[in-house]
Write an enzyme that holds these catalytic residues in place. Sequence first.
Site, PDB file in Angstrom:
ATOM      1  N   GLU A  70     -12.622 -41.114   0.411  1.00  0.00           N
ATOM      2  CA  GLU A  70     -13.260 -40.653   1.659  1.00  0.00           C
ATOM      3  C   GLU A  70     -13.471 -39.142   1.642  1.00  0.00           C
ATOM      4  O   GLU A  70     -12.918 -38.436   0.795  1.00  0.00           O
ATOM      5  CB  GLU A  70     -12.402 -41.065   2.864  1.00  0.00           C
ATOM      6  N   SER A  72      -7.887 -45.500  16.512  1.00  0.00           N
ATOM      7  CA  SER A  72      -8.869 -45.171  15.471  1.00  0.00           C
ATOM      8  C   SER A  72      -9.725 -46.370  15.098  1.00  0.00           C
ATOM      9  O   SER A  72      -9.232 -47.503  14.969  1.00  0.00           O
ATOM     10  CB  SER A  72      -8.150 -44.665  14.221  1.00  0.00           C
ATOM     11  N   ALA A  73     -11.007 -46.106  14.882  1.00  0.00           N
ATOM     12  CA  ALA A  73     -11.923 -47.142  14.393  1.00  0.00           C
ATOM     13  C   ALA A  73     -11.549 -47.595  12.976  1.00  0.00           C
ATOM     14  O   ALA A  73     -12.044 -48.617  12.510  1.00  0.00           O
ATOM     15  CB  ALA A  73     -13.358 -46.628  14.420  1.00  0.00           C
ATOM     16  N   ASP A  74     -10.676 -46.835  12.294  1.00  0.00           N
ATOM     17  CA  ASP A  74     -10.195 -47.291  10.982  1.00  0.00           C
ATOM     18  C   ASP A  74      -9.609 -48.703  11.097  1.00  0.00           C
ATOM     19  O   ASP A  74      -9.780 -49.531  10.197  1.00  0.00           O
ATOM     20  CB  ASP A  74      -9.094 -46.358  10.450  1.00  0.00           C
ATOM     21  N   VAL A  91     -12.031 -43.039   6.969  1.00  0.00           N
ATOM     22  CA  VAL A  91     -11.748 -44.313   6.303  1.00  0.00           C
ATOM     23  C   VAL A  91     -12.726 -45.374   6.818  1.00  0.00           C
ATOM     24  O   VAL A  91     -13.328 -46.123   6.031  1.00  0.00           O
ATOM     25  CB  VAL A  91     -10.282 -44.740   6.539  1.00  0.00           C
ATOM     26  N   LYS A 121       0.038 -41.772   9.680  1.00  0.00           N
ATOM     27  CA  LYS A 121       0.748 -40.512   9.859  1.00  0.00           C
ATOM     28  C   LYS A 121       1.670 -40.501  11.060  1.00  0.00           C
ATOM     29  O   LYS A 121       1.433 -41.154  12.062  1.00  0.00           O
ATOM     30  CB  LYS A 121      -0.239 -39.379   9.964  1.00  0.00           C
ATOM     31  N   LYS A 132     -18.119 -35.396  11.420  1.00  0.00           N
ATOM     32  CA  LYS A 132     -17.081 -36.367  11.070  1.00  0.00           C
ATOM     33  C   LYS A 132     -17.625 -37.751  11.396  1.00  0.00           C
ATOM     34  O   LYS A 132     -17.922 -38.047  12.553  1.00  0.00           O
ATOM     35  CB  LYS A 132     -15.809 -36.071  11.868  1.00  0.00           C
ATOM     36  N   ASP A 158      -6.912 -44.128  22.868  1.00  0.00           N
ATOM     37  CA  ASP A 158      -7.320 -43.542  21.595  1.00  0.00           C
ATOM     38  C   ASP A 158      -6.749 -44.361  20.438  1.00  0.00           C
ATOM     39  O   ASP A 158      -5.589 -44.221  20.070  1.00  0.00           O
ATOM     40  CB  ASP A 158      -6.865 -42.082  21.512  1.00  0.00           C
TER      41      ASP A 158
HETATM   42  N1  PSU Z   1      -5.110 -38.699   7.631  1.00  0.00           N
HETATM   43  C1  PSU Z   1      -4.947 -37.505   6.995  1.00  0.00           C
HETATM   44  N2  PSU Z   1      -5.950 -36.644   6.924  1.00  0.00           N
HETATM   45  C2  PSU Z   1      -7.154 -36.935   7.452  1.00  0.00           C
HETATM   46  C3  PSU Z   1      -7.336 -38.211   8.086  1.00  0.00           C
HETATM   47  C4  PSU Z   1      -6.287 -39.042   8.170  1.00  0.00           C
HETATM   48  O1  PSU Z   1      -3.887 -37.213   6.495  1.00  0.00           O
HETATM   49  O2  PSU Z   1      -8.036 -36.109   7.354  1.00  0.00           O
HETATM   50  C5  PSU Z   1      -8.689 -38.594   8.554  1.00  0.00           C
HETATM   51  C6  PSU Z   1      -9.120 -39.852   7.787  1.00  0.00           C
HETATM   52  O3  PSU Z   1     -10.445 -39.655   7.350  1.00  0.00           O
HETATM   53  C7  PSU Z   1      -9.060 -40.946   8.821  1.00  0.00           C
HETATM   54  C8  PSU Z   1      -9.425 -40.166  10.061  1.00  0.00           C
HETATM   55  O4  PSU Z   1      -9.910 -42.024   8.544  1.00  0.00           O
HETATM   56  O5  PSU Z   1      -8.711 -38.949   9.919  1.00  0.00           O
HETATM   57  C9  PSU Z   1      -9.086 -40.871  11.338  1.00  0.00           C
HETATM   58  O6  PSU Z   1      -9.646 -40.157  12.388  1.00  0.00           O
HETATM   59  P1  PSU Z   1      -9.638 -40.813  13.859  1.00  0.00           P
HETATM   60  O7  PSU Z   1      -8.191 -40.841  14.258  1.00  0.00           O
HETATM   61  O8  PSU Z   1     -10.467 -39.871  14.681  1.00  0.00           O
HETATM   62  O9  PSU Z   1     -10.242 -42.175  13.736  1.00  0.00           O
HETATM   63 MN    MN Z   2      -9.519 -41.337  17.982  1.00  0.00          MN
END
Ligand code: PSU
Ligand code: MN
Length: 301
Positions: A24, A139-141, A105, A158, A85, A137
């Site tokens: 990614e 994540s769409a992951d 992701v 994390k 992003k 909140d």
């Molecule tokens: N974890 C990390 N560093 C990052 C991310 C996750 O240690 O940069 C990034 C990844 O690309 C992950 C994204 O898919 O953050 C998730 O963002 P969000 O919570 O906005 O969906």
């Molecule tokens: Mn989010």
Amino acid sequence: MIEVRVSDEVRAAIESGRPVVGLESTLISHGLPRPRNLEVAHRLEAVVRDGGAVPATVGIIAGQPVVGLDAGELRALAMTDGVRKCSRRDIALAVARREYGATTVAGTLVLLAAGGVRILATGGIGGVHRGAEQTFDISADLVELARTQAIVVCAGAKAILDLPRTLEILETAGVPILGWRTDELPTFYASNSGLPVTARVESAQDVAAVARAAWDLGTSAGLLVGVPPPPGTTLETEAVERAVADALAGAERRGISGAAVTPFLLGAIAEATGGESVAANLALLENNAQVAAEIAVALAS
Ligand code: PSU
Ligand code: MN
């Protein structure tokens, strides 16, 4: 169908059944400080090559989704301001407006599926944020993992997240978490969370066998492989917890929400730990890329 440009090298590998590992780019553009981020991007590709697979870093270049960025494109995503992003919802915007986009992701899974790559290495996936019962909140992951037949190799989710709730959503979504020689979900900065994985795996063959069985069954979901960070690179849990608590309070004070939350928290933690979190991040990224290459090789054989 999204028009994805697949690099010649990646296309040749796919066509001849050789192993490919997707990478990614949000972690490069929005997750790590410059100029280390560009070094890391190259280093991860090198690790995948050393492991016998072809790297395919994913991103959007002037509106063109790419699977297998070249060096100039990697540099553009690492060093340019204003890179969008891109989770799934953002891809069309970046395409329509001819923007540069770094894929999360989720976004990476979308483009890899269009390009025909089924395995991805990252640091940590996004998940359910703490306080999600208020903010929603999530994540769409997690949504993308639920509907993409792919293996995502990571160091768990994390510590900035609500890990028990993240596991619950993955269970609901039908995504098993395979613990790489561990019984516990790694938490990125630590190897032990006290939270059990779905099953422990001992080898790349083991992972490949589960993935093949899942895909042969026609299940639509992905698989998560949780790899503990390498020994000696983990951070002390209490220090991380303090840094996370401060970062969360800072985000709330500043009214940060949506896609900006994760990059903000990562930056705040890097600052609070004097860059130690960044060093830990790099070590586990390489480690995950290496494990992903091993799994890709097993899948291809
Ligand atoms: N974890 C990390 N560093 C990052 C991310 C996750 O240690 O940069 C990034 C990844 O690309 C992950 C994204 O898919 O953050 C998730 O963002 P969000 O919570 O906005 O969906
Ligand atoms: Mn989010």
